[in-house]
Design a protein around this motif. Structure first.
Motif, PDB file in Angstrom:
ATOM      1  N   THR A   1       0.832  -1.214   0.000  1.00  0.00           N
ATOM      2  CA  THR A   1       0.000   0.000   0.000  1.00  0.00           C
ATOM      3  C   THR A   1       0.862   1.257   0.000  1.00  0.00           C
ATOM      4  O   THR A   1       0.549   2.232  -0.678  1.00  0.00           O
ATOM      5  CB  THR A   1      -0.918   0.017   1.246  1.00  0.00           C
ATOM      6  OG1 THR A   1      -1.521  -1.267   1.371  1.00  0.00           O
ATOM      7  CG2 THR A   1      -2.000   1.065   1.128  1.00  0.00           C
ATOM      8  N   ASP A   2       1.970   1.212   0.729  1.00  0.00           N
ATOM      9  CA  ASP A   2       2.864   2.375   0.804  1.00  0.00           C
ATOM     10  C   ASP A   2       3.499   2.706  -0.539  1.00  0.00           C
ATOM     11  O   ASP A   2       3.786   3.869  -0.829  1.00  0.00           O
ATOM     12  CB  ASP A   2       4.015   2.132   1.805  1.00  0.00           C
ATOM     13  CG  ASP A   2       3.530   1.954   3.239  1.00  0.00           C
ATOM     14  OD1 ASP A   2       2.460   2.508   3.565  1.00  0.00           O
ATOM     15  OD2 ASP A   2       4.210   1.259   4.011  1.00  0.00           O
ATOM     16  N   VAL A   3       3.757   1.674  -1.357  1.00  0.00           N
ATOM     17  CA  VAL A   3       4.535   1.899  -2.579  1.00  0.00           C
ATOM     18  C   VAL A   3       3.678   1.939  -3.850  1.00  0.00           C
ATOM     19  O   VAL A   3       4.202   2.178  -4.945  1.00  0.00           O
ATOM     20  CB  VAL A   3       5.659   0.846  -2.752  1.00  0.00           C
ATOM     21  CG1 VAL A   3       6.649   0.945  -1.599  1.00  0.00           C
ATOM     22  CG2 VAL A   3       5.104  -0.568  -2.873  1.00  0.00           C
ATOM     23  N   ALA A   4       2.358   1.703  -3.728  1.00  0.00           N
ATOM     24  CA  ALA A   4       1.486   1.728  -4.910  1.00  0.00           C
ATOM     25  C   ALA A   4       1.548   3.092  -5.582  1.00  0.00           C
ATOM     26  O   ALA A   4       1.558   4.124  -4.912  1.00  0.00           O
ATOM     27  CB  ALA A   4       0.053   1.393  -4.502  1.00  0.00           C
ATOM     28  N   GLY A   5       1.604   3.072  -6.928  1.00  0.00           N
ATOM     29  CA  GLY A   5       1.719   4.322  -7.675  1.00  0.00           C
ATOM     30  C   GLY A   5       3.149   4.564  -8.112  1.00  0.00           C
ATOM     31  O   GLY A   5       4.003   3.688  -7.997  1.00  0.00           O
ATOM     32  N   PRO A   6       3.426   5.774  -8.628  1.00  0.00           N
ATOM     33  CA  PRO A   6       4.781   6.055  -9.113  1.00  0.00           C
ATOM     34  C   PRO A   6       5.728   6.569  -8.026  1.00  0.00           C
ATOM     35  O   PRO A   6       5.355   7.391  -7.189  1.00  0.00           O
ATOM     36  CB  PRO A   6       4.547   7.137 -10.177  1.00  0.00           C
ATOM     37  CG  PRO A   6       3.238   7.757  -9.849  1.00  0.00           C
ATOM     38  CD  PRO A   6       2.465   6.806  -8.983  1.00  0.00           C
ATOM     39  N   ASN A   7       6.956   6.064  -8.054  1.00  0.00           N
ATOM     40  CA  ASN A   7       8.083   6.623  -7.296  1.00  0.00           C
ATOM     41  C   ASN A   7       7.875   6.716  -5.784  1.00  0.00           C
ATOM     42  O   ASN A   7       8.264   7.686  -5.144  1.00  0.00           O
ATOM     43  CB  ASN A   7       8.457   8.014  -7.847  1.00  0.00           C
ATOM     44  CG  ASN A   7       8.861   7.927  -9.301  1.00  0.00           C
ATOM     45  OD1 ASN A   7       9.656   7.065  -9.675  1.00  0.00           O
ATOM     46  ND2 ASN A   7       8.303   8.782 -10.134  1.00  0.00           N
ATOM     47  N   LYS A   8       7.294   5.661  -5.195  1.00  0.00           N
ATOM     48  CA  LYS A   8       7.108   5.661  -3.738  1.00  0.00           C
ATOM     49  C   LYS A   8       8.079   4.703  -3.032  1.00  0.00           C
ATOM     50  O   LYS A   8       8.142   4.687  -1.813  1.00  0.00           O
ATOM     51  CB  LYS A   8       5.673   5.224  -3.410  1.00  0.00           C
ATOM     52  CG  LYS A   8       4.589   6.025  -4.121  1.00  0.00           C
ATOM     53  CD  LYS A   8       3.871   6.940  -3.159  1.00  0.00           C
ATOM     54  CE  LYS A   8       2.719   7.680  -3.811  1.00  0.00           C
ATOM     55  NZ  LYS A   8       1.535   6.840  -3.991  1.00  0.00           N
TER      56      LYS A   8
END
Length: 373
Positions: A112-119
């Motif tokens: 959940t913390d890293v979902a999406g771009p550049n997390k």
């Protein structure tokens, strides 16, 4: 296009291509003391060919479409093995899981913390990707897709920290891939190239990789389906897949993949197969907006010249069907009642739909599912 967007291109630090090159992984990893190999029960059969030093642990519980539970189990295996190196030994699903395990196993971040771009915060563990299919190009890329079974949608993680330190394209590992899988994954590789090539975000540099990719598919896919041990054809398709993976980073796919995703998450079709079923209809839908590029694709794939929308769709359908792909959604278990849910879900995938050269309404998407039915 008046002004090309800025692109950033990430590629694996080292790429090794050729028959028998799986044996290069061990020498490259000479200083490694502990490795976790992520595979399927089938691709685990290649593990000895890696010639890995030190302790080697195996996690092979990877289904066709990896879900959150799959990733959690793989992370748990990594926390036991404490690896210096993660090896993804398989197709796109295996390599997608390997990327996230390498980045997340020894840190505090969750999916959940890293979902999406550049997390993604960073990565200390080495990552080697050894492809055993020619389709997703996941070994080349910075993205990982994991299915959320509750929402029936894919979670996309994108980060330069997901790029491999070493990628290996050994055509010998694909000799045993069955014709049906060869066909579907080959069309997936082609779709990556074609969708990036015709995208609103298309870029002259990425167009070069895309062209090389779909030309290779046109030349070699039917050959590899016919004779799985045709080394030249198998290597050509691995390169096409890799080029498609490069296209995904800076440009990405468009409506074709958005329309294919619900067929994976809700109907549980393999990703390549889902792409093949919708490919002819999306290609023809976009033709009026990207006529020159579509004509180039049609010629490279042997469809002919100066085709009408109907003829283009028919030729692309025949191309897939001649490879032995069953092109009817009804034959794969879809019902008429499913189609509006598929259309709503696909239309909502704006990260891809917004790249499509021709704007699509929900009704347009539904029309493509009906045509595929």
């Amino acid at each position: 296009m008046s002004s090309a967007p800025v692109i950033i291109l990430h590629q694996p630090k080292r790429l090794i291509v050729g028959a028998g090159t799986i044996g290069e992984v061990g020498p490259w990893a000479a200083d490694v003391s502990s490795t976790l190999v992520i595979a399927t029960p089938i691709t685990a059969g290649f593990i000895d060919r890696l010639k890995l030093p030190g302790k080697v642990a195996l996690f092979d519980a990877i289904p066709g479409e990896p879900e959150i539970a799959t990733l959690d189990a793989a992370l748990a295996a990594a926390r036991v093995a404490k690896p210096d190196l993660i090896v993804g030994l398989g197709g796109g699903s295996v390599m997608d899981v390997a990327k996230l395990v390498a980045a997340l196993w020894d840190g505090e971040q969750t999916l959940t913390d890293v979902a999406g771009p550049n997390k993604v915060a960073g990565r200390k563990t080495l990552l080697a990707q050894v492809a055993t299919t020619a389709g997703t190009g996941s070994e080349a890329g910075i993205r990982s897709l994991i299915t959320d079974p509750v929402k029936g949608a894919k979670i996309a993680v994108e980060s330069p920290y997901l790029i491999a330190d070493l990628a290996v394209l050994d055509p010998e590992l694909t000799y045993s891939v069955p014709p049906a899988v060869t066909a579907a994954t080959g069309v997936d590789a082609m779709a990556h190239c074609v969708e990036a090539f015709t995208s609103k975000r298309a870029h002259p540099m990425i167009d070069g990789f895309a062209r090389m990719g779909f030309h290779l598919v046109g030349k070699f896919l039917a050959r590899a389906v016919k004779d799985g041990s045709d080394r030249e054809a198998r290597e050509g398709l691995m390169l096409a897949s890799y080029y498609g993976g490069i296209c995904l980073g800076p440009v990405n796919t468009a409506a074709g993949h958005a329309i294919a995703y619900p067929l994976g998450t809700l109907l549980h079709l393999p990703h390549g197969l889902a792409n093949a079923i919708v490919f002819p209809h999306v290609l023809a839908f976009n033709q009026p907006v990207v006529a020159d590029k579509t004509a180039e694709v049609a010629e490279a794939l042997g469809f002919g010249k100066d085709l009408s929308q109907a003829d283009l769709s028919g030729a692309a359908h025949a191309f897939c069907a001649d490879l032995g792909i069953e092109m009817s959604l009804a034959r794969h278990g879809a019902t008429e009642a499913d189609l509006s849910r598929f259309a709503a879900d696909a239309h909502a995938i704006r990260r891809l739909m917004d790249n499509n050269p021709a704007d699509m309404s929900v009704d347009d998407v539904l029309g493509i599912y009906r045509a595929s039915f």
